[in-house]
Design an enzyme around this catalytic site. Sequence first.
Site, PDB file in Angstrom:
ATOM      1  N   ASP A 238      -6.255  20.996  11.969  1.00 55.30           N
ATOM      2  CA  ASP A 238      -6.636  19.654  11.495  1.00 55.30           C
ATOM      3  C   ASP A 238      -7.927  19.797  10.681  1.00 55.30           C
ATOM      4  O   ASP A 238      -8.852  20.503  11.101  1.00 55.30           O
ATOM      5  CB  ASP A 238      -6.852  18.744  12.715  1.00 55.30           C
ATOM      6  CG  ASP A 238      -7.054  17.303  12.317  1.00 55.30           C
ATOM      7  OD1 ASP A 238      -6.113  16.514  12.469  1.00 55.30           O
ATOM      8  OD2 ASP A 238      -8.175  16.967  11.848  1.00 55.30           O
ATOM      9  N   ILE A 239      -7.946  19.151   9.518  1.00 61.35           N
ATOM     10  CA  ILE A 239      -9.155  19.227   8.687  1.00 61.35           C
ATOM     11  C   ILE A 239     -10.232  18.349   9.312  1.00 61.35           C
ATOM     12  O   ILE A 239      -9.961  17.206   9.701  1.00 61.35           O
ATOM     13  CB  ILE A 239      -8.858  18.769   7.240  1.00 61.35           C
ATOM     14  CG1 ILE A 239      -7.720  19.621   6.661  1.00 61.35           C
ATOM     15  CG2 ILE A 239     -10.097  18.863   6.366  1.00 61.35           C
ATOM     16  CD1 ILE A 239      -7.258  19.195   5.281  1.00 61.35           C
ATOM     17  N   GLU A 280      -3.341  15.223   7.532  1.00 61.55           N
ATOM     18  CA  GLU A 280      -4.162  16.434   7.315  1.00 61.55           C
ATOM     19  C   GLU A 280      -3.931  17.444   8.428  1.00 61.55           C
ATOM     20  O   GLU A 280      -4.826  18.190   8.792  1.00 61.55           O
ATOM     21  CB  GLU A 280      -5.656  16.126   7.155  1.00 61.55           C
ATOM     22  CG  GLU A 280      -6.252  14.880   7.754  1.00 61.55           C
ATOM     23  CD  GLU A 280      -6.098  14.701   9.260  1.00 61.55           C
ATOM     24  OE1 GLU A 280      -4.961  14.390   9.680  1.00 61.55           O
ATOM     25  OE2 GLU A 280      -7.088  14.829   9.990  1.00 61.55           O
TER      26      GLU A 280
HETATM   27  N1  LIG Z   1      -5.983  12.040   0.465  1.00 57.07           N
HETATM   28  C1  LIG Z   1      -5.113  11.974   1.458  1.00 57.07           C
HETATM   29  N2  LIG Z   1      -5.512  11.530   2.681  1.00 57.07           N
HETATM   30  C2  LIG Z   1      -4.619  11.515   3.682  1.00 57.07           C
HETATM   31  C3  LIG Z   1      -3.288  11.919   3.513  1.00 57.07           C
HETATM   32  N3  LIG Z   1      -2.658  11.779   4.707  1.00 57.07           N
HETATM   33  C4  LIG Z   1      -3.556  11.308   5.583  1.00 57.07           C
HETATM   34  N4  LIG Z   1      -4.763  11.150   4.977  1.00 57.07           N
HETATM   35  C5  LIG Z   1      -6.020  10.662   5.534  1.00 57.07           C
HETATM   36  O1  LIG Z   1      -6.470  11.545   6.523  1.00 57.07           O
HETATM   37  C6  LIG Z   1      -7.454  10.879   7.288  1.00 57.07           C
HETATM   38  C7  LIG Z   1      -7.309  11.295   8.736  1.00 57.07           C
HETATM   39  O2  LIG Z   1      -8.501  11.039   9.361  1.00 57.07           O
HETATM   40  P1  LIG Z   1      -8.676  11.007  10.927  1.00 57.07           P
HETATM   41  O3  LIG Z   1      -7.420  11.514  11.566  1.00 57.07           O
HETATM   42  O4  LIG Z   1      -9.093   9.630  11.322  1.00 57.07           O
HETATM   43  O5  LIG Z   1      -9.774  11.979  11.263  1.00 57.07           O
HETATM   44  P2  LIG Z   1     -10.882  12.817  10.536  1.00 57.07           P
HETATM   45  O6  LIG Z   1     -11.700  12.033   9.595  1.00 57.07           O
HETATM   46  O7  LIG Z   1     -10.213  14.028   9.964  1.00 57.07           O
HETATM   47  O8  LIG Z   1     -11.758  13.210  11.751  1.00 57.07           O
HETATM   48  P3  LIG Z   1     -11.563  14.357  12.794  1.00 57.07           P
HETATM   49  O9  LIG Z   1     -10.092  14.630  12.883  1.00 57.07           O
HETATM   50  O10 LIG Z   1     -12.092  13.837  14.088  1.00 57.07           O
HETATM   51  O11 LIG Z   1     -12.324  15.493  12.287  1.00 57.07           O
HETATM   52  C8  LIG Z   1      -7.214   9.383   7.066  1.00 57.07           C
HETATM   53  O12 LIG Z   1      -8.274   8.877   6.288  1.00 57.07           O
HETATM   54  C9  LIG Z   1      -5.934   9.337   6.253  1.00 57.07           C
HETATM   55  O13 LIG Z   1      -5.909   8.290   5.307  1.00 57.07           O
HETATM   56  C10 LIG Z   1      -2.895  12.341   2.217  1.00 57.07           C
HETATM   57  O14 LIG Z   1      -1.754  12.727   1.958  1.00 57.07           O
HETATM   58  N5  LIG Z   1      -3.825  12.378   1.240  1.00 57.07           N
END
Ligand SMILES: Nc1nc2c(ncn2[C@@H]2O[C@H](COP(=O)(O)OP(=O)(O)OP(=O)(O)O)[C@@H](O)[C@H]2O)c(=O)[nH]1
Length: 355
Positions: A238-239, A280
């Site tokens: 996970d990013i 992500e």
């Molecule tokens: N640009 C982009 N964003 C995406 C995509 N799929 C999901 N996201 C974004 O990924 C983010 C996921 O964030 P979170 O799961 O809340 O967590 P985080 O900010 O990574 O925080 P931690 O996991 O706690 O490190 C959300 O803002 C989604 O909108 C995509 O295909 N493209």
Amino acid sequence: MFKSIEREILQRPVTAALHREFLQHDYERLHSFCLLTYAASIGIWFLFDLIVSFEGNQGFSIASVLFLVLLYALLGALQFIAEARHFYLLNLLFVACYCIGLRLVIAGIPQALQPAWLTLAGSTMLYGATVMPLNRPAMFAVTALVCSLLFPIPSTADGALHTTLILGYWLFIVGLTLYAYLHHSRAKLHNFAMAHLLLGQAYMDALTEIPNRRAFISRVEQLMRTAGEPPCFLAMIDIDDFKKVNDRFGHDIGDEVLKHVATQIRQVMADQQYARLGGEEFGIYLQGLSRQEAEGRVEALCRQVREAPSDHPVTISIGLAQIAPGDGLSQALIKADKALYVSKRNGKNRYTYAA
Ligand SMILES: Nc1nc2c(ncn2[C@@H]2O[C@H](COP(=O)(O)OP(=O)(O)OP(=O)(O)O)[C@@H](O)[C@H]2O)c(=O)[nH]1
């Protein structure tokens, strides 16, 4: 809708590599059909030999037995032929033996009956060739062979009308055969190209161009069923703070970051199964490694993502779990996900091994 998508796809040129893949695929799909056709053809040849020999008072000769043995040997060889290009050669040999056998049998019957029997045999052979998985040169070679070995050579006793009728019928049957072959093979190639493209899209993540969740589940479940010696591992990635990247720089930059992370995964895990599972999150199935090696690989991935030059550097967190004997993919995913959660809780930018 379907028709316009189909038209668009069919307008794309078929590459030479895809054409080769189609020919091999077509042969593999029709391999058992080819075996059946050869077996049935040998049966028909035997029957033909008996009928025509009876008609010409020749009797069933030792030459007939030799031809049967030869045709059976070629049928036996076909069982072991895996490559389409080898089949084309074997098929040419089979057709040559078959036609020579027919010609010899027919040569023994009264002259007046020969053109009709040769024409019947030739048109049956040509029809049979249209349903075999042949490429163009192989099909043209078979047609030329059948024509040269079975075409009834007109004698001076035949009238002009008789000769014209025979020639006209052969021209018609050869033309029809080649037209049917070219038409059907083009239609089959287009269907293959379309299925190839659509399946490719259905199993690929359009953004990162690595396999998607569907592909991952299908491939890993298949590997888990056939996996030999354990251990096998599953890593969930996970990013970190990805939401902040999106919020600060926008979605397009977020997409670029996803592509960047996918590139690092592709580089570090080239010999393993990996995929974008959604959002992500990425998954990796590690096989053929000890626990120490698997940990080394995920640690290397964390480092590579952290250190790879990028306009928008990010880090990743990983949960690594060993797949226990009897565990399904979903249990392993849950285990790896829990380990990922521990990595996040302990400060991110690290991996955790699920004990
Ligand atoms: N640009 C982009 N964003 C995406 C995509 N799929 C999901 N996201 C974004 O990924 C983010 C996921 O964030 P979170 O799961 O809340 O967590 P985080 O900010 O990574 O925080 P931690 O996991 O706690 O490190 C959300 O803002 C989604 O909108 C995509 O295909 N493209």
